[in-house]
Design an enzyme around this catalytic site. Structure first.
Site, short mmCIF file in Angstrom:
data_model
loop_
_atom_site.label_atom_id
_atom_site.label_comp_id
_atom_site.label_asym_id
_atom_site.label_seq_id
_atom_site.Cartn_x
_atom_site.Cartn_y
_atom_site.Cartn_z
CE LYS A 178 -4.30 2.81 0.32
NZ LYS A 178 -4.81 2.27 1.58
CG ASP A 219 -11.13 3.05 2.16
OD1 ASP A 219 -11.16 2.47 3.25
OD2 ASP A 219 -12.00 4.02 2.13
ZN LIG Z 1 -8.73 2.73 3.27
#
Ligand SMILES: [Zn+2]
Length: 446
Positions: A146, A310
């Site tokens: 990420k 998310d």
């Molecule tokens: Zn996130």
């Protein structure tokens, strides 16, 4: 032969069609799909009464927290929320306490998770300080990396194009995708500093700082760097027309790039943020309505590859801080995503094929999750049973997640996950968790 489980009278989504069938499951795998008369004898038999059977959803963007942030969510509550939402695999983001960014932090996190999880969990890592460790982190099992472009969270200086390029080159060698939070740090910080100095502390100030330009600038910058490498770049939670357009241009020019958007960016606009207030605060923030239309078009044209929740839980106190700059961004999303999407199926805006493509097939493909993402013999028996006619009103106070708030609270939805199987084991039945902690599996990159 006596198998573990037979699911009878299913209407299963198989190879782009919905077909009446039964499924035999043994040792965590789908052994056979076919007519009831061809099923082997089974220890347990469940009559699905013609309910729809889909491959379990894969949510590629989840913050399970735990460790130093367990007061917001832990591996048990987060994966219980996933199971309740028909999600059988989640990929866990690395901005934890400590940040997942080394072999040690990943190993410890995996070990804690193993005892607590109810669904399959794979882990992202942030980039380490020493880029040579990227290989070791992948060997340890990280599914992907990420990259937060909005602030430095891992060991990589996000202001440094050369460092970014080096990181992308190494991850392309080990064939791990890089998921990117695309908000440009410099543009964002300059705007925020000025607003803070002028005592602008409200939602309008936040929107000004996190402008649509901030997203497109980051997307374009990273694509310029990625173009010089063979890295697979995956843009998280794309929220703007310009951001999406830049990604489509990147795809057309041959860069290996995929992208996701979220239910909140599809279903809610900046008007909802103004109405609901900071509980609906996310990054990127909710946008003007024309962006929603662009995202829906991206779904229709298959230029948006996946949807992800998310899921980013916080306490209510953290969501209601006085200054907007202190409000924690993110919402609870695991338990609302599938019902919201099924409601769109009912309204004709999405098909079942779209839901499966966006939340099972493509995430499995992008993140290299092997035998998952579709129902076929030999695949893992990660399965969700859905009642398309079952209506309910979203009630955040009933969430399994510790984050009992949602901008969708009170919405009427039609289409409810009623049973979730992970590796052939029944985890959720009619909203109740019926399995032991530790029933889920750790997913490591193959
Ligand atoms: Zn996130």
């Amino acid at each position: 032969m006596i198998v573990d489980l037979v699911l009878s009278n299913a209407k299963a989504y198989l190879d782009s069609k919905i077909l009446g069938c039964s499924l035999a499951i043994n040792q965590g795998k789908i052994l056979k799909i076919g007519k009831e008369s061809n099923m082997p004898r089974a220890q347990t038999k469940i009559d699905l009464k013609n309910l729809l059977v889909l491959p379990g959803l894969i949510d590629a963007h989840v913050h399970l927290r735990d460790e130093g942030k367990a007061y917001k969510e832990d591996f048990y509550t987060g994966t219980a929320a996933a199971a309740a939402g028909g999600i059988t695999t989640v990929l866990d983001m690395p901005n934890n306490k400590p940040v997942t960014m080394s072999v040690e932090t990943l190993r410890r996190r995996t070990k804690i998770a193993e005892r607590k999880i109810l669904v399959n969990v794979g882990f992202y890592s942030e980039f380490p300080k020493n880029m040579k460790e990227i290989r070791e982190i992948v060997t340890e099992g990280a599914v992907a990396f990420k990259l937060f472009m909005s602030e430095q969270i891992g060991g990589l200086n996000v202001d440094d194009d050369y460092a970014l390029r080096e990181a992308l080159e190494i991850v392309s060698d080990v064939e791990a995708p890089v998921a990117v939070h695309a908000e440009d740090k410099t543009t964002l910080q300059e705007a925020e500093d000025e607003l803070r100095q002028n005592n602008c502390n409200g939602i309008e100030a936040f929107l000004k700082a996190h402008s649509e330009n901030v997203e497109a600038t980051a997307v374009k910058r990273l694509l310029r760097i990625a173009r010089q490498t063979a890295a697979h770049v995956h843009f998280c939670h794309i929220s703007t027309e310009n951001g999406l357009r830049a990604i489509i241009d990147g795809k057309n020019s041959g860069i290996i790039v995929t992208c996701e958007t979220t239910p909140h960016h599809l279903f809610l606009s900046v008007d909802d943020l103004r109405r609901i207030g900071t509980l609906a605060l996310t990054t990127p923030p909710l946008r003007e309505k024309h962006h929603l239309a662009a995202l829906w078009l991206g779904i229709k044209n298959k230029r948006i590859d996946i949807l992800a929740s998310d899921h980013a839980p916080h306490t209510l106190g953290e969501k209601k801080a006085k200054s907007i700059w202190d409000v924690k961004v993110g919402i609870s999303g695991l338990e609302t995503t599938l019902p919201l999407l099924l409601t769109q199926v009912k309204h004709g805006r999405l098909s079942i094929a779209d839901v499966v493509r966006l939340m099972s097939e493509e995430p499995a493909e992008i993140f290299g999750l092997g035998d998952r993402g579709c129902l076929k013999e030999g695949n893992n028996a990660d399965i969700v049973v859905v009642d398309l006619k079952k209506k309910h009103k979203i009630d955040a106070s009933k969430f399994h997640s510790k984050a009992k708030y949602s901008p969708f609270n009170g919405w009427n939805v039609e289409g409810t996950p009623v049973q979730t199987f992970v590796g052939g084991r029944l985890i959720m039945d009619e909203g109740e968790i019926v399995a032991e902690a530790g029933s889920g599996g750790i997913i490591r990159r193959e």
